[in-house]
Design a protein around this motif. Sequence first.
Motif, PDB file in Angstrom:
ATOM      1  N   ASP A 230     -45.120   3.753 -21.477  1.00  0.00           N
ATOM      2  CA  ASP A 230     -44.686   3.852 -22.873  1.00  0.00           C
ATOM      3  C   ASP A 230     -43.614   2.826 -23.227  1.00  0.00           C
ATOM      4  O   ASP A 230     -43.438   2.477 -24.396  1.00  0.00           O
ATOM      5  N   HIS A 231     -42.886   2.378 -22.208  1.00  0.00           N
ATOM      6  CA  HIS A 231     -41.784   1.437 -22.449  1.00  0.00           C
ATOM      7  C   HIS A 231     -41.866   0.288 -21.449  1.00  0.00           C
ATOM      8  O   HIS A 231     -41.070   0.216 -20.507  1.00  0.00           O
ATOM      9  N   PRO A 232     -42.815  -0.617 -21.625  1.00  0.00           N
ATOM     10  CA  PRO A 232     -43.001  -1.693 -20.639  1.00  0.00           C
ATOM     11  C   PRO A 232     -41.800  -2.634 -20.524  1.00  0.00           C
ATOM     12  O   PRO A 232     -41.696  -3.375 -19.535  1.00  0.00           O
ATOM     13  N   ASP A 233     -40.888  -2.588 -21.500  1.00  0.00           N
ATOM     14  CA  ASP A 233     -39.698  -3.432 -21.423  1.00  0.00           C
ATOM     15  C   ASP A 233     -38.571  -2.775 -20.638  1.00  0.00           C
ATOM     16  O   ASP A 233     -37.558  -3.407 -20.349  1.00  0.00           O
ATOM     17  N   TRP A 234     -38.729  -1.496 -20.292  1.00  0.00           N
ATOM     18  CA  TRP A 234     -37.743  -0.801 -19.459  1.00  0.00           C
ATOM     19  C   TRP A 234     -38.102  -1.012 -17.989  1.00  0.00           C
ATOM     20  O   TRP A 234     -39.271  -0.914 -17.597  1.00  0.00           O
ATOM     21  N   GLN A 235     -37.086  -1.241 -17.175  1.00  0.00           N
ATOM     22  CA  GLN A 235     -37.291  -1.431 -15.736  1.00  0.00           C
ATOM     23  C   GLN A 235     -36.835  -0.179 -14.993  1.00  0.00           C
ATOM     24  O   GLN A 235     -35.665   0.212 -15.089  1.00  0.00           O
ATOM     25  N   LEU A 236     -37.763   0.461 -14.278  1.00  0.00           N
ATOM     26  CA  LEU A 236     -37.462   1.687 -13.531  1.00  0.00           C
ATOM     27  C   LEU A 236     -37.196   1.320 -12.071  1.00  0.00           C
ATOM     28  O   LEU A 236     -38.060   0.760 -11.395  1.00  0.00           O
ATOM     29  N   VAL A 237     -35.983   1.634 -11.602  1.00  0.00           N
ATOM     30  CA  VAL A 237     -35.556   1.295 -10.244  1.00  0.00           C
ATOM     31  C   VAL A 237     -35.408   2.583  -9.450  1.00  0.00           C
ATOM     32  O   VAL A 237     -34.578   3.430  -9.781  1.00  0.00           O
ATOM     33  N   LEU A 238     -36.220   2.744  -8.405  1.00  0.00           N
ATOM     34  CA  LEU A 238     -36.189   3.950  -7.580  1.00  0.00           C
ATOM     35  C   LEU A 238     -35.711   3.590  -6.178  1.00  0.00           C
ATOM     36  O   LEU A 238     -36.348   2.786  -5.482  1.00  0.00           O
ATOM     37  N   VAL A 239     -34.590   4.183  -5.794  1.00  0.00           N
ATOM     38  CA  VAL A 239     -33.959   3.895  -4.504  1.00  0.00           C
ATOM     39  C   VAL A 239     -34.042   5.145  -3.633  1.00  0.00           C
ATOM     40  O   VAL A 239     -33.511   6.193  -3.995  1.00  0.00           O
ATOM     41  N   GLY A 240     -34.734   5.055  -2.507  1.00  0.00           N
ATOM     42  CA  GLY A 240     -34.826   6.198  -1.615  1.00  0.00           C
ATOM     43  C   GLY A 240     -36.093   6.176  -0.787  1.00  0.00           C
ATOM     44  O   GLY A 240     -37.057   5.489  -1.126  1.00  0.00           O
ATOM     45  N   PRO A 241     -36.108   6.956   0.292  1.00  0.00           N
ATOM     46  CA  PRO A 241     -37.281   6.993   1.162  1.00  0.00           C
ATOM     47  C   PRO A 241     -38.411   7.811   0.545  1.00  0.00           C
ATOM     48  O   PRO A 241     -38.174   8.742  -0.234  1.00  0.00           O
ATOM     49  N   VAL A 242     -39.638   7.467   0.901  1.00  0.00           N
ATOM     50  CA  VAL A 242     -40.821   8.223   0.483  1.00  0.00           C
ATOM     51  C   VAL A 242     -41.189   9.170   1.611  1.00  0.00           C
ATOM     52  O   VAL A 242     -41.446   8.743   2.742  1.00  0.00           O
ATOM     53  N   VAL A 243     -41.194  10.471   1.319  1.00  0.00           N
ATOM     54  CA  VAL A 243     -41.354  11.502   2.345  1.00  0.00           C
ATOM     55  C   VAL A 243     -42.404  12.517   1.906  1.00  0.00           C
ATOM     56  O   VAL A 243     -42.414  12.948   0.748  1.00  0.00           O
ATOM     57  N   LYS A 244     -43.279  12.901   2.829  1.00  0.00           N
ATOM     58  CA  LYS A 244     -44.279  13.966   2.637  1.00  0.00           C
ATOM     59  C   LYS A 244     -45.352  13.633   1.609  1.00  0.00           C
ATOM     60  O   LYS A 244     -46.225  14.450   1.348  1.00  0.00           O
ATOM     61  N   ILE A 245     -45.276  12.478   1.001  1.00  0.00           N
ATOM     62  CA  ILE A 245     -46.364  11.985   0.163  1.00  0.00           C
ATOM     63  C   ILE A 245     -46.706  10.586   0.671  1.00  0.00           C
ATOM     64  O   ILE A 245     -45.922   9.978   1.407  1.00  0.00           O
ATOM     65  N   THR A 246     -47.855  10.079   0.291  1.00  0.00           N
ATOM     66  CA  THR A 246     -48.273   8.772   0.773  1.00  0.00           C
ATOM     67  C   THR A 246     -47.893   7.693  -0.229  1.00  0.00           C
ATOM     68  O   THR A 246     -47.694   7.957  -1.419  1.00  0.00           O
ATOM     69  N   GLU A 247     -47.815   6.473   0.262  1.00  0.00           N
ATOM     70  CA  GLU A 247     -47.528   5.339  -0.610  1.00  0.00           C
ATOM     71  C   GLU A 247     -48.591   5.203  -1.697  1.00  0.00           C
ATOM     72  O   GLU A 247     -48.313   4.729  -2.804  1.00  0.00           O
ATOM     73  N   ASP A 248     -49.818   5.635  -1.393  1.00  0.00           N
ATOM     74  CA  ASP A 248     -50.901   5.541  -2.376  1.00  0.00           C
ATOM     75  C   ASP A 248     -50.672   6.448  -3.577  1.00  0.00           C
ATOM     76  O   ASP A 248     -51.260   6.235  -4.644  1.00  0.00           O
ATOM     77  N   GLU A 249     -49.845   7.481  -3.415  1.00  0.00           N
ATOM     78  CA  GLU A 249     -49.570   8.398  -4.523  1.00  0.00           C
ATOM     79  C   GLU A 249     -48.519   7.878  -5.480  1.00  0.00           C
ATOM     80  O   GLU A 249     -48.332   8.438  -6.566  1.00  0.00           O
ATOM     81  N   LEU A 250     -47.834   6.814  -5.114  1.00  0.00           N
ATOM     82  CA  LEU A 250     -46.793   6.262  -5.966  1.00  0.00           C
ATOM     83  C   LEU A 250     -47.410   5.452  -7.105  1.00  0.00           C
ATOM     84  O   LEU A 250     -48.286   4.620  -6.870  1.00  0.00           O
ATOM     85  N   PRO A 251     -46.985   5.677  -8.346  1.00  0.00           N
ATOM     86  CA  PRO A 251     -47.491   4.852  -9.448  1.00  0.00           C
ATOM     87  C   PRO A 251     -47.014   3.413  -9.298  1.00  0.00           C
ATOM     88  O   PRO A 251     -45.859   3.167  -8.949  1.00  0.00           O
ATOM     89  N   ARG A 252     -47.913   2.490  -9.542  1.00  0.00           N
ATOM     90  CA  ARG A 252     -47.588   1.077  -9.415  1.00  0.00           C
ATOM     91  C   ARG A 252     -47.693   0.422 -10.796  1.00  0.00           C
ATOM     92  O   ARG A 252     -48.744   0.444 -11.430  1.00  0.00           O
ATOM     93  N   ARG A 253     -46.596  -0.139 -11.236  1.00  0.00           N
ATOM     94  CA  ARG A 253     -46.530  -0.831 -12.513  1.00  0.00           C
ATOM     95  C   ARG A 253     -45.601  -2.036 -12.332  1.00  0.00           C
ATOM     96  O   ARG A 253     -44.707  -2.018 -11.489  1.00  0.00           O
ATOM     97  N   PRO A 254     -45.786  -3.078 -13.166  1.00  0.00           N
ATOM     98  CA  PRO A 254     -44.887  -4.231 -13.055  1.00  0.00           C
ATOM     99  C   PRO A 254     -43.415  -3.873 -13.281  1.00  0.00           C
ATOM    100  O   PRO A 254     -42.526  -4.569 -12.779  1.00  0.00           O
TER     101      PRO A 254
END
Length: 286
Positions: free
Chosen positions: A220-244
């Motif tokens: 909804d806000h492609p001009d906003w940059q979402l920064v997520l800092v932390g380990p990925v646990v109990k879910i797979t990397e494939d479940e993470l949404p990928r966006r520019p």
Amino acid sequence: MIMVTIVVFSHLRWDFVFQRPQHLLTRLARHYRIVIVEEPLHDAAGTARLERSEPLPNVTVCRPRTPLDLPGFHDDQIALVAPLLADLLPPGEMPIAWFYTPMALPLLQELTPRLVVYDCMDELASFKKAPRQLLQRESALLNLADLVFAGGPSLYEAKRHRHPNVHCFPSSVDVEHFAQAQGAVASHPDQEHIPGPRLGFYGVIDERVDLALVAALADDHPDWQLVLVGPVVKITEDELPRRPNIHYLGQRDYADLPRFLAGWDVCLMPFAINEATRFISPTKVL
């Protein structure tokens, strides 16, 4: 003066995310000797053994290694870990036993505790991949414990009728540490390539994070940059949404968090509403 020992049974690694156990135990180490027994790690090539490290004065971390590839304090792991604790303490010493996970309860028989404490920081039975015996073992721990701490108001309400000595002991904020983000500290260099505005989250990325919400916000806000800092646990990397405009920066040292905060325009707390978050009391709201 001889220090009393606190033997801590924890499902969380000392070198994982710096959170409630580390905050409390580093402070208790000023007055007590802290011995932490972590969940076993698999080592197919070796025999069962106990690795010890001393990350801080008066803090000893004991990490069992066993040839069994079984999760956590599994019953079969308990049988191998128990003998390793025989010389954990000097003969005759009566420690305080402190539990973060009820799954380690069978190991209590290796000690002669003067006090049993259950620091219930999460409703672990609601988490993904929770052991099936966890609820039964927690009931047994509540029957044995002398003192129970609940990590937040909702947990306190869930536990206070199950034990006569339950206390609401919410987590708090390391004010001095995080106040650095409002001072002269510079933004962390690893996010300087990311343009603004930056909307940030730090913490464990697991089933408690509303990944669909994160994806929708990014769309909804492609001009906003979402920064997520932390380990990925109990879910797979494939479940993470990928966006520019979604940036996963991985687990970082606790010391680095104020610098990430210093470079964010907005802080996010994108927790889902589900069984895993029903009893959480996030310090990020404080």
